[in-house]
Motif scaffolding. Structure first.
Motif, mmCIF file in Angstrom:
data_model
loop_
_atom_site.group_PDB
_atom_site.id
_atom_site.type_symbol
_atom_site.label_atom_id
_atom_site.label_comp_id
_atom_site.label_asym_id
_atom_site.label_seq_id
_atom_site.Cartn_x
_atom_site.Cartn_y
_atom_site.Cartn_z
ATOM 1 N N LEU A 1 -2.189 -12.288 10.128
ATOM 2 C CA LEU A 1 -3.551 -12.609 9.710
ATOM 3 C C LEU A 1 -4.598 -11.703 10.336
ATOM 4 C CD1 LEU A 1 -3.482 -16.508 10.024
ATOM 5 C CD2 LEU A 1 -3.780 -15.244 7.898
ATOM 6 N N SER A 2 -4.242 -11.050 11.443
ATOM 7 C CA SER A 2 -5.243 -10.405 12.289
ATOM 8 C C SER A 2 -5.767 -9.086 11.732
ATOM 9 C CB SER A 2 -4.666 -10.180 13.682
ATOM 10 O OG SER A 2 -3.599 -9.271 13.596
ATOM 11 N N ASP A 3 -6.938 -8.716 12.269
ATOM 12 C CA ASP A 3 -7.532 -7.400 11.985
ATOM 13 C C ASP A 3 -7.299 -6.448 13.150
ATOM 14 O OD1 ASP A 3 -9.184 -7.832 9.385
ATOM 15 O OD2 ASP A 3 -9.601 -9.588 10.620
ATOM 16 N N ILE A 4 -7.221 -7.034 14.356
ATOM 17 C CA ILE A 4 -6.898 -6.259 15.560
ATOM 18 C C ILE A 4 -5.778 -6.976 16.302
ATOM 19 C CG2 ILE A 4 -7.721 -5.676 17.885
ATOM 20 C CD1 ILE A 4 -8.823 -3.690 16.115
ATOM 21 N N VAL A 5 -4.755 -6.234 16.682
ATOM 22 C CA VAL A 5 -3.649 -6.798 17.459
ATOM 23 C C VAL A 5 -3.692 -6.204 18.862
ATOM 24 C CG1 VAL A 5 -1.146 -6.908 17.720
ATOM 25 C CG2 VAL A 5 -2.154 -7.180 15.461
ATOM 26 N N LEU A 6 -3.790 -7.093 19.872
ATOM 27 C CA LEU A 6 -3.750 -6.659 21.265
ATOM 28 C C LEU A 6 -2.444 -7.179 21.865
ATOM 29 C CD1 LEU A 6 -7.439 -7.544 22.266
ATOM 30 C CD2 LEU A 6 -6.555 -5.373 21.382
ATOM 31 N N PRO A 7 -1.455 -6.300 22.105
ATOM 32 C CA PRO A 7 -0.122 -6.762 22.519
ATOM 33 C C PRO A 7 -0.122 -7.358 23.923
ATOM 34 C CG PRO A 7 -0.255 -4.371 22.636
ATOM 35 C CD PRO A 7 -1.543 -4.835 22.013
ATOM 36 N N GLY A 8 0.430 -8.570 24.039
ATOM 37 C CA GLY A 8 0.501 -9.272 25.316
ATOM 38 C C GLY A 8 1.934 -9.363 25.816
ATOM 39 N N ALA A 9 2.129 -10.195 26.835
ATOM 40 C CA ALA A 9 3.437 -10.338 27.482
ATOM 41 C C ALA A 9 4.061 -11.680 27.120
ATOM 42 C CB ALA A 9 3.284 -10.216 28.994
ATOM 43 N N ALA A 10 5.387 -11.707 27.051
ATOM 44 C CA ALA A 10 6.112 -12.956 26.800
ATOM 45 C C ALA A 10 6.258 -13.735 28.110
ATOM 46 C CB ALA A 10 7.478 -12.651 26.201
ATOM 47 N N TYR A 11 6.821 -14.939 28.024
ATOM 48 C CA TYR A 11 6.866 -15.823 29.193
ATOM 49 C C TYR A 11 7.749 -15.315 30.322
ATOM 50 C CZ TYR A 11 11.430 -17.769 27.719
ATOM 51 O OH TYR A 11 12.755 -17.941 27.386
ATOM 52 N N THR A 12 8.694 -14.417 30.012
ATOM 53 C CA THR A 12 9.555 -13.869 31.071
ATOM 54 C C THR A 12 8.968 -12.606 31.687
ATOM 55 O OG1 THR A 12 10.773 -12.634 29.398
ATOM 56 C CG2 THR A 12 11.691 -14.768 30.047
ATOM 57 N N GLU A 13 7.789 -12.187 31.211
ATOM 58 C CA GLU A 13 7.248 -10.880 31.605
ATOM 59 C C GLU A 13 5.993 -10.958 32.463
ATOM 60 O OE1 GLU A 13 9.030 -9.173 27.398
ATOM 61 O OE2 GLU A 13 6.850 -9.287 27.674
ATOM 62 N N GLN A 14 5.690 -12.152 32.968
ATOM 63 C CA GLN A 14 4.522 -12.300 33.836
ATOM 64 C C GLN A 14 4.686 -13.516 34.742
ATOM 65 O OE1 GLN A 14 1.014 -13.026 31.331
ATOM 66 N NE2 GLN A 14 2.349 -13.735 29.691
ATOM 67 N N ASP A 15 4.176 -13.401 35.964
ATOM 68 C CA ASP A 15 4.121 -14.553 36.860
ATOM 69 C C ASP A 15 3.045 -15.487 36.345
ATOM 70 O OD1 ASP A 15 6.051 -13.571 38.535
ATOM 71 O OD2 ASP A 15 4.665 -12.696 39.974
ATOM 72 N N ALA A 16 3.374 -16.754 36.180
ATOM 73 C CA ALA A 16 2.384 -17.691 35.629
ATOM 74 C C ALA A 16 2.803 -19.119 35.906
ATOM 75 C CB ALA A 16 2.239 -17.468 34.122
ATOM 76 N N HIS A 17 1.882 -20.045 35.694
ATOM 77 C CA HIS A 17 2.162 -21.467 35.893
ATOM 78 C C HIS A 17 2.157 -22.201 34.550
ATOM 79 C CE1 HIS A 17 0.959 -20.348 39.983
ATOM 80 N NE2 HIS A 17 1.624 -21.414 40.388
#
Length: 675
Positions: A545-561
């Protein structure tokens, strides 16, 4: 307490323990193949033999109850000779294929044969051969290796609740198989791979992929559902090769669902590894600089009330918190929402949207009422705990409407909101049973909270339980079965636009000019002139659907809570790295803020996490327990949302293994056979 001796050491143990457990209390390790702490005792491998005073022969310690005054010896020549004899029998038919066996390096038989095995067998007969069995797309069989420990059979029958595995034949002709030569119809089936002490049952998707010592192991948290199962991610380089369970008795014990275990191959498929811009209906690769400039220019030309954002089902707390800060302080917009439907939520207190009885508390319950919930598909591990409670406590289990096989029997109540009204007004037999039960568990699913009468159902049950003292300091019977891994976290951070999802309603009326989809792929709306910015890891519905795609990280690719459905905050650790030019989600908002306001939201990830945890602590102290007005009754039929179990999120939809499981199930439904 019982007093006995183990290797001349005096110990005290509780009544009801076996000799094997007594030996472990004394710090003595007993070899075993068939015995497992979570399964019933079979006593058929005989590897756990020990010597008992006054017994003419060795005893199987796993099946012998410990009694007062026993004198146990575990290291005598008799015991060693007996165990070596058992090992010789076990290896009599076992093929010598350790070099090509996927269990190599983490095989119980390998480990124990190092100590109890001998280099030459006295058996001259040919080794038997057992044909392979079909157990579905997840389990690879090599049944010639099977030592008949029956762990898989006991797991399928007792824990998974699908008695489809069993033994046919006798003696040397005995074979373990699915009775109808079809895959196990359980969402927990692949746990038999962990249970198998030899290489008879191994992972089909993981076959010949890597050896255990080649893999980097990272302990982290699962996000495939709201349970928050504790897992271990094994990586080879940057690629996630497999996911294994970690023991956490309060949450997932030592089991994980098949989706948790096998959706990981979706982490390398359909990945967004570069910023993209839609030009003439097609996506064109662009630089981060151009992507940021395009987004910043659009934001500067747009009124704050015309900008909205939706966080997704796998979004971590750090990303939601930085998105909230970005919307509130950078672009001054109040249109940030964590829900993808109109589910009712009361944010006055955390107890209004978490699973208050706790997952482990289900084992203490004496009555369970499912209200618009299908725990087998929505929270597989929680459903296994309900089955465990059924086997031990035999609680009364009721469901509003028929929700299919849940691996335990339950009584079906009429699926109308009037049934709920009758229960809450003490006009039903179930009302009396709830009142008379000591620890009832009421599980309310997202399906009913998403109905027009969602508020009535929730507030009526809450008032009824308070009036009957079923919500108190010792026990809270009110439980919400959260829809996604990010649901409770979104509510904790107050990412809710209004009681009714006004942001979603406004979006469907096409009244926004800019829409941020932050890992959000589940919203259904018809796009008109909105400028859509997608921040996420996979090329799925949101990216389309998007006009701009900003690629992010999956759940195994970042320290997070993440916060699980019980409200437990758990930390997920980085096991791999985002592919290509993709960045961690918080970094994208930080850099956008710097371009818009010439100031980063947070100096680094550590400051972000500290602020986040501090915010959650302060919020807990400010909680209120206000009563909410119960709205007018609406007569409705309770329809439980259909769940596409194997395609429930972007990672699962990108997984080849999940597609195979889904196709296998569809074929069975259509034809009654597989293939």
């Amino acid at each position: 307490m019982l007093k006995l001796k183990v290797n001349d050491k005096d110990i005290e143990i509780d009544e009801g323990l076996t000799v094997l457990q007594a030996c472990e209390k004394a710090g003595v390790e007993i070899p075993r193949f068939c015995y497992h702490e979570k399964l019933s005792i079979a006593g058929n491998c005989r590897m756990c033999l020990v010597e008992m005073e006054k017994s003419p022969k060795p005893i199987a310690s796993c099946a012998m109850p410990a009694t007062e005054g026993m004198n146990i010896k575990t290291n005598t020549p008799l015991v060693e000779k007996a165990r070596k004899g058992v090992m010789e029998f076990l290896l009599a038919n076992h093929p010598l294929d350790c070099p090509v066996c996927d269990q190599g390096g983490e095989c119980d038989l390998q480990d124990q044969s190092m100590y109890y095995g001998i280099d030459k067998s006295r058996f001259k007969e040919n080794k038997r051969d057992v044909p392979e069995k079909y157990m579905g797309p997840l389990i690879k069989t090599q049944m010639t290796r099977c030592i008949h420990c029956t762990r898989c059979i006991r797991f399928a029958t007792e824990v998974a609740g699908v008695p489809e595995l069993g033994a046919i034949g006798r003696g040397e002709n005995m074979q373990i198989t699915t009775y109808l030569e079809k895959s196990m119809e359980s969402e927990l089936s692949a746990n038999v791979i962990d249970l198998c002490p030899v290489g008879a049952l191994t992972s089909k998707p993981y076959v010949f992929e890597a050896r255990p010592w080649e893999l980097k192991k990272t302990e982290t948290i699962d996000v495939m559902d709201s349970v928050g199962s504790n897992i271990r991610v094994d990586t080879y380089g940057w690629e996630v090769k497999r996911i294994m369970p970690r023991i956490n008795e309060e949450i997932n014990e030592e089991w994980i669902s098949d989706k948790t275990r096998y959706a990981c191959d979706g982490l390398k498929s359909q990945r967004l590894d570069n910023p993209y811009k839609k030009v003439g209906g097609e996506f064109k690769k662009i630089s981060w600089k151009e992507a940021y400039e395009t987004v910043v220019e659009k934001i500067k030309l747009t009124s704050a009330d015309k900008i909205a954002g939706f966080t997704g089902d796998l979004t971590n707390l750090e990303t939601m918190y930085v998105a909230k800060d970005f919307f509130e302080n950078t672009i001054k917009s109040k249109n940030l929402e964590s829900r993808d439907d109109n589910a009712y939520v009361n944010l006055d207190s955390r107890t209004n949207y978490i699973f208050n009885s706790q997952i482990s508390g289900i084992e203490e319950s004496d009555l369970i009422l499912l209200v618009g919930a299908n725990p087998r598909l929505e929270a597989t591990i929680l459903n296994a705990r309900i089955r465990k409670s059924y086997l031990t406590n035999k609680p009364n289990i009721y469901s509003l409407g028929d929700i299919g096989d849940q691996t335990y029997p339950y009584e079906v109540l009429d699926n109308k909101t009037s049934t709920i009204k009758n229960i809450c007004e003490n006009k039903s037999e179930v009302s009396e049973k709830i009142k008379n039960s000591k620890k009832p568990v009421i599980i309310i699913g997202n399906s009913v909270l998403n109905m027009k009468s969602g508020k009535f159902i929730f507030e009526s049950f809450k008032k009824y339980l308070i009036d009957n003292n079923k919500i108190n300091e010792d026990w809270n019977s009110l439980n919400i079965l959260s829809k996604h891994a990010a649901t409770v976290g979104g509510f904790d951070l107050d990412i809710v636009s209004a009681e009714n999802n006004l942001t979603l309603e406004t979006l469907k009326k096409n009244n926004f000019e800019i829409v941020f989809l932050i890992g959000q792929d589940n919203i259904n709306f018809k796009k008109k002139n909105e400028f859509i910015i997608y921040i996420g890891s996979h090329g799925d519905k949101g990216a389309e659907l998007s006009d701009i795609v900003l690629p992010g990280a999956a759940y195994t690719e970042q320290d997070a809570h993440f916060v699980n459905l019980e409200g437990k905050i758990q930390k997920a650790y980085q096991a791999s790295f985002p592919p290509g030019e993709a960045k961690e989600d918080y970094q994208i908002f930080n850099e956008l803020s710097e371009l818009l306001k010439r100031k980063k939201l947070f100096r680094d990830k550590e400051e972000l996490t500290d602020n986040l945890l501090n915010y959650l602590d302060i919020k807990k102290k400010k909680e209120t327990l206000n009563d909410c007005m119960i709205p007018d009754f609406i007569e409705e039929k309770i329809i439980i949302d259909e769940i596409d179990y194997y395609y429930s999120n972007v990672v699962a939809r990108a997984s080849k293994t999940m597609s195979e499981c889904r196709n296998s199930k569809i074929n069975v439904k259509r034809t009654g056979t597989e293939g």
